[in-house]
Design a protein around this motif. Structure first.
Motif, PDB file in Angstrom:
ATOM      1  N   LYS A  18      82.592  68.550  52.220  1.00 36.89           N
ATOM      2  CA  LYS A  18      83.949  68.636  51.676  1.00 36.89           C
ATOM      3  C   LYS A  18      84.444  67.221  51.415  1.00 36.89           C
ATOM      4  CE  LYS A  18      84.904  72.999  54.061  1.00 36.89           C
ATOM      5  NZ  LYS A  18      85.755  73.704  55.055  1.00 36.89           N
ATOM      6  N   LYS A  50      84.413  66.979  57.748  1.00 38.15           N
ATOM      7  CA  LYS A  50      84.499  67.288  56.310  1.00 38.15           C
ATOM      8  C   LYS A  50      83.255  66.770  55.590  1.00 38.15           C
ATOM      9  CE  LYS A  50      88.601  68.993  56.900  1.00 38.15           C
ATOM     10  NZ  LYS A  50      88.696  70.439  57.171  1.00 38.15           N
ATOM     11  N   LYS A  56      88.282  66.243  50.710  1.00 42.79           N
ATOM     12  CA  LYS A  56      89.144  66.277  51.907  1.00 42.79           C
ATOM     13  C   LYS A  56      88.837  65.108  52.846  1.00 42.79           C
ATOM     14  CE  LYS A  56      90.107  71.229  51.864  1.00 42.79           C
ATOM     15  NZ  LYS A  56      90.042  72.519  52.602  1.00 42.79           N
ATOM     16  N   ASN A  86      80.159  68.919  56.248  1.00 41.71           N
ATOM     17  CA  ASN A  86      80.275  70.226  55.607  1.00 41.71           C
ATOM     18  C   ASN A  86      80.484  70.107  54.099  1.00 41.71           C
ATOM     19  OD1 ASN A  86      80.263  72.383  57.801  1.00 41.71           O
ATOM     20  ND2 ASN A  86      81.714  70.916  58.649  1.00 41.71           N
TER      21      ASN A  86
END
Length: 338
Positions: free
Chosen positions: A230, A225, A233, A228
């Protein structure tokens, strides 16, 4: 190759001599188990199956068993465990093995006996006459890490033998959640097949529900996560781990381990090593290498080195108690989201 040999064994194609060698314990045990099942029924095992540990027993005893006619059956199986005479290893309490007699037996094995050399070693001593002869005469089974393709075929075969099919996405999910560990794969597939029921498909949704996630797998997802971008999350996974009473110092240690793996795989890949070579070099399953390489593509080498330095600083702060443990990891993660 291992799966093909297993298929032949299950069809009753038993060689007089088998050499099962390597450090993948599941393959060592499973190959031996399949040979015994193919050669003997349950009633015959008490009389016609013998197991000898060469660290405790002379090979003479095993040969005498092999040359003894089967009792109440047509087949005898002799398992020779830890054949130290095939390696360069030196043991403190060395058993006196009559290798000349073993050489004679290998050249003319008893027609009613299958002898299995179970050698849990990374390498055999190829200089020795006995090693050369066994490798020439025996059916060789390499108990080593399966490639990604072989692991996928192994999972499909486990589903098939229970009357099930399995989605490709579910196969990859199992490989990820078990780190390609064959013992864990076998256990999880047994559970999934039982739950799905005979003749049904095993889906990715089912594997996500039933296959347990280790702390290491949660850390991998956290980092995935992060890389990427994110962030929300990733932090949620971190907070969920804290709720299950995982220690921050252990979480940070595993984050460090994963980033070191990403750096190692990137450096070795840049040096021209393939996935299989990298896996052999750093002693991990090829599937973990594949995943690490996918993450490595999102960083350059200097970025990874800087992250590992940041992790070392965070580890120092965490161990010296200069800041709140949770806050130290949160700040490290937030830096990566930028």
């Amino acid at each position: 190759m291992v799966l093909k040999i297993w298929q032949d064994i299950e069809k009753g194609k038993l060689h007089p001599l088998f050499l099962v060698t390597g450090t993948e314990n599941f393959l060592l045990q499973e190959t031996t188990k399949k040979i015994v099942q193919a050669g003997l029924n349950e009633e015959e095992k008490d009389f016609n199956l013998s197991v000898h540990d060469m660290e405790e027993t002379s090979v003479d005893v095993a040969i005498e068993d092999a040359e003894t006619l089967p009792f109440l059956g047509e087949k005898r199986i002799v398992i020779i465990q830890n054949p130290v005479f095939l390696t360069a290893e030196k043991k403190k309490e060395k058993i006196d093995h009559n290798l000349d007699r073993l050489i004679q037996y290998i050249q003319e094995p008893a027609p009613f006996t299958t002898m299995v050399f179970s050698a849990p070693y990374e390498k055999l001593d190829e200089r020795k006459k006995i090693t050369k002869l066994i490798k020439k005469q025996a059916q060789i089974v390499e108990a080593k890490n399966l490639s990604n393709n072989e692991t996928e075929l192994f999972i499909h075969s486990l589903a098939k033998q229970e009357g099930n099919t399995i989605e490709s996405a579910a196969v990859l999910e199992i490989m990820f959640l078990t780190n390609g560990n064959l013992t864990a794969i076998s256990q999880e597939m047994n559970k999934l097949c039982t739950y799905a029921g005979f003749g049904n498909d095993i889906t990715q949704e089912l594997t996500s529900q039933l296959v347990a996630r280790s702390l290491e797998q949660n850390i991998f997802e956290l980092i995935d996560k992060v890389v990427n971008k994110k962030g929300e999350k990733a932090l949620q996974i971190f907070y969920d781990l804290l709720k299950t009473n995982e220690e921050p110092i252990k979480i940070l240690s595993l984050i460090t381990t994963q980033f070191r793996l990403i750096l190692q795989t990137k450096q070795l890949s840049s040096a021209g090593y393939g996935q299989k070579q990298i896996a052999g070099n750093i002693k991990i399953h090829p599937y973990r290498v594949k995943l690490a390489l996918e993450q490595a593509r999102l960083f350059d080498e200097e970025e990874l080195k800087d992250i590992i330095k940041q992790l070392a600083d965070a580890d120092y702060e965490l161990k010296t108690g200069k800041k709140d443990k949770k806050l130290i990891i949160e700040l490290f993660l937030l830096k990566l989201f930028k």
